[in-house]
Design a protein around this motif. Sequence first.
Motif, mmCIF file in Angstrom:
data_model
loop_
_atom_site.group_PDB
_atom_site.id
_atom_site.type_symbol
_atom_site.label_atom_id
_atom_site.label_comp_id
_atom_site.label_asym_id
_atom_site.label_seq_id
_atom_site.Cartn_x
_atom_site.Cartn_y
_atom_site.Cartn_z
ATOM 1 N N ILE A 145 -52.516 -26.845 19.924
ATOM 2 C CA ILE A 145 -51.760 -25.654 19.531
ATOM 3 C C ILE A 145 -52.283 -24.412 20.251
ATOM 4 O O ILE A 145 -51.517 -23.602 20.775
ATOM 5 N N GLY A 146 -53.594 -24.250 20.299
ATOM 6 C CA GLY A 146 -54.161 -23.060 20.922
ATOM 7 C C GLY A 146 -53.747 -22.903 22.372
ATOM 8 O O GLY A 146 -53.437 -21.790 22.825
ATOM 9 N N GLY A 147 -53.721 -24.013 23.119
ATOM 10 C CA GLY A 147 -53.342 -23.946 24.522
ATOM 11 C C GLY A 147 -51.900 -23.550 24.740
ATOM 12 O O GLY A 147 -51.533 -23.062 25.819
ATOM 13 N N MET A 176 -68.509 -26.418 17.399
ATOM 14 C CA MET A 176 -67.106 -26.778 17.109
ATOM 15 C C MET A 176 -66.205 -25.638 17.546
ATOM 16 O O MET A 176 -65.684 -24.900 16.744
ATOM 17 N N ASP A 177 -66.029 -25.436 18.853
ATOM 18 C CA ASP A 177 -65.096 -24.402 19.268
ATOM 19 C C ASP A 177 -63.691 -24.937 19.157
ATOM 20 O O ASP A 177 -62.753 -24.196 18.982
ATOM 21 N N ALA A 178 -63.519 -26.218 19.268
ATOM 22 C CA ALA A 178 -62.215 -26.797 19.091
ATOM 23 C C ALA A 178 -62.316 -28.265 19.099
ATOM 24 O O ALA A 178 -62.313 -28.906 20.102
ATOM 25 N N THR A 179 -62.471 -28.831 17.934
ATOM 26 C CA THR A 179 -61.856 -30.104 17.744
ATOM 27 C C THR A 179 -60.483 -29.606 17.355
ATOM 28 O O THR A 179 -60.121 -29.535 16.214
ATOM 29 N N ALA A 180 -59.759 -29.059 18.327
ATOM 30 C CA ALA A 180 -58.706 -28.114 18.045
ATOM 31 C C ALA A 180 -57.526 -28.785 17.394
ATOM 32 O O ALA A 180 -57.308 -29.963 17.543
ATOM 33 N N HIS A 181 -56.791 -27.981 16.697
ATOM 34 C CA HIS A 181 -55.678 -28.436 15.869
ATOM 35 C C HIS A 181 -54.700 -29.300 16.646
ATOM 36 O O HIS A 181 -54.176 -28.915 17.647
ATOM 37 N N GLU A 182 -54.486 -30.528 16.208
ATOM 38 C CA GLU A 182 -53.508 -31.384 16.878
ATOM 39 C C GLU A 182 -52.095 -30.976 16.526
ATOM 40 O O GLU A 182 -51.160 -31.350 17.203
ATOM 41 N N HIS A 183 -51.945 -30.268 15.393
ATOM 42 C CA HIS A 183 -50.601 -29.919 14.979
ATOM 43 C C HIS A 183 -50.026 -28.935 16.013
ATOM 44 O O HIS A 183 -50.546 -27.884 16.211
ATOM 45 N N THR A 229 -49.974 -29.260 26.750
ATOM 46 C CA THR A 229 -51.232 -29.641 26.126
ATOM 47 C C THR A 229 -51.010 -30.931 25.373
ATOM 48 O O THR A 229 -49.887 -31.305 25.049
ATOM 49 N N ARG A 230 -52.103 -31.640 25.081
ATOM 50 C CA ARG A 230 -52.034 -32.888 24.336
ATOM 51 C C ARG A 230 -53.055 -32.843 23.216
ATOM 52 O O ARG A 230 -53.964 -32.024 23.223
ATOM 53 N N TRP A 231 -52.916 -33.794 22.271
ATOM 54 C CA TRP A 231 -53.884 -33.851 21.179
ATOM 55 C C TRP A 231 -55.287 -34.061 21.720
ATOM 56 O O TRP A 231 -56.269 -33.616 21.133
#
Length: 573
Positions: A50-52, A1-8, A349-351
């Motif tokens: 968010i990370g991107g 799970m490196d990123a089911t990355a934050h959609e917020h 970036t997108r969700w």
Amino acid sequence: MDATAHEHGRDEGADGAGGAPGPGEPDGTGGPSGAAAPPRVLVTGATGYIGGRLVPRLLDAGYRVRCLVRDPARLRDQPWADRVEAVKADVTRPGTLPRAFADVDVLYYLVHALGTGRDFEETDRRAALAVGRAAKEAGLRRIVYLGGPSPRQVPERDLSPHLRSRAEVGRILLGSGVPTAQLRAAVIIGSGSASFEMLRYLTERLPAMVTPKWVNTRVQPIAVRDVLRYLLGAARLPADVSRSFDICGPEVLTYRRMMERYAAVARLPRRAVLPVPVLSPRLSSLWVGLVTPVPGGIARPLVESLRHEAVCREHDIARYVPDPPGGPVGFDEAVRLALQRVRDADVATRWSSASLPGAPSDPLPSDPDWSGGSLYEDRREVTVDASPAALWSVVEGIGGENGWYSFPLAWSARGLLDRLVGGVGLRRGRRDPQRLRVGDSLDFWRVEELDPGRTLRLRAEMRLPGLAWLELTVAPEGPGRAVYRQRALFHPHGLAGHAYWWSVAPFHAVVFGGMARNVARRAGSGTAGGWGGLCPHPASSRSIRCAAPPRGGSAPNPGPQAPDRLKISPSGA
């Protein structure tokens, strides 16, 4: 799970990139100042929404940035890729973390297991414990975590599983012994976020709707640029500050009012909304899944969270990260900025930028570490009266609004079937209408490999009893001509996988054969994108065989030179 990355997750006209520094930032950037070496920050979820967007802001602020990713190749096509250090690791595998955490000052924890299945709370818990322990052992001075809202007077046990898990992760990190800032945000408004896409599609596609009662729940949405501003500032919090902060925009709205305000900003006719009390969260998520690009596995936790009010109880973060002169961005302005980004095809970036929860992570069967097993292959080859550049423009423009160049009804039916069983379907579309990069979602595919002008390899993320890839290549063939090669590969899982392949094999001549012919025709016509009214040719004849490469060793490349790899060999395609 490196990123089911934050959609917020402010340059003028943008909803989440660049931007003037907020007042009170010591060097005018929100970043480090002075002659000492700049701090090193570790970003988890760098491939996500968010990370991107946060990574380039950290770089511009002067930080040294390291990205923790399961597959460093996913960062390759990011415009900032050559400015960061990528470390291969997985937050659910503690043994991979020490190297990633070495010599790090600040950790941004921007991942969660939303949508990975019923045990996602346990996955989140294990990951948070592993990360907190690794941060403590490595001597980090700060953790910054972007979490969810904490509804008033609602016991944690009564929260939705999504919010309950977010709260538990925050509690674990706060108890890690490393000073932690938990930033709690509700609905984040920005181009490409799951919350914004859900709001946008519900409002645009349904001029009149019967809605669940949660549309009357009060929330306090926040613009993505304000989320990024708070995240950037949180890295500089004093060492004795370890607590949660509510972050929010200036307005409290019901979801119904948000839809009405969105329609006004988008210049749509007024929407008719009739709330009814009979739609359960499950039914609501299915309804959202059918109308919007957000799959049910993500829509349901978001919908369940809307049962509770998400209104800020304090704004203490402003003591450390002061508001800009005009205050936080209002809802209407956040929507306007997001829509401008969408219309300009400039969504950073997108969700769906993060890997889909549960998506296969196995290598392509031709990779050296392939462990063997049956492999089906459908191969097509067409010589095109067009330059390689013209052919490549068609290949790179495939999918999304441009379509798949063959039998639209079949692609639509497959997308609908995928959504009905909880998959992503075709509605994720494209991040950019003309350009792709590694890691982009493309309808129910993801770009796994991209060699501009030569190769595009897509990995399937639809629900399948096996693993699937679609590889499109372009090669020169004399002056003004090119060769288009197309491979569809399927590695079945069990008897169901084999049955699936043989059940759809009769349609491949129409779907894949028509796709190859129409890509060639489109390139020859000098236009790229779209089905363009092209009709599939009659099915071509072909032979189909399957072989199992030996286990325990590397499989040969599945090209023509591999004598022990049998393949589909369509004739006349």
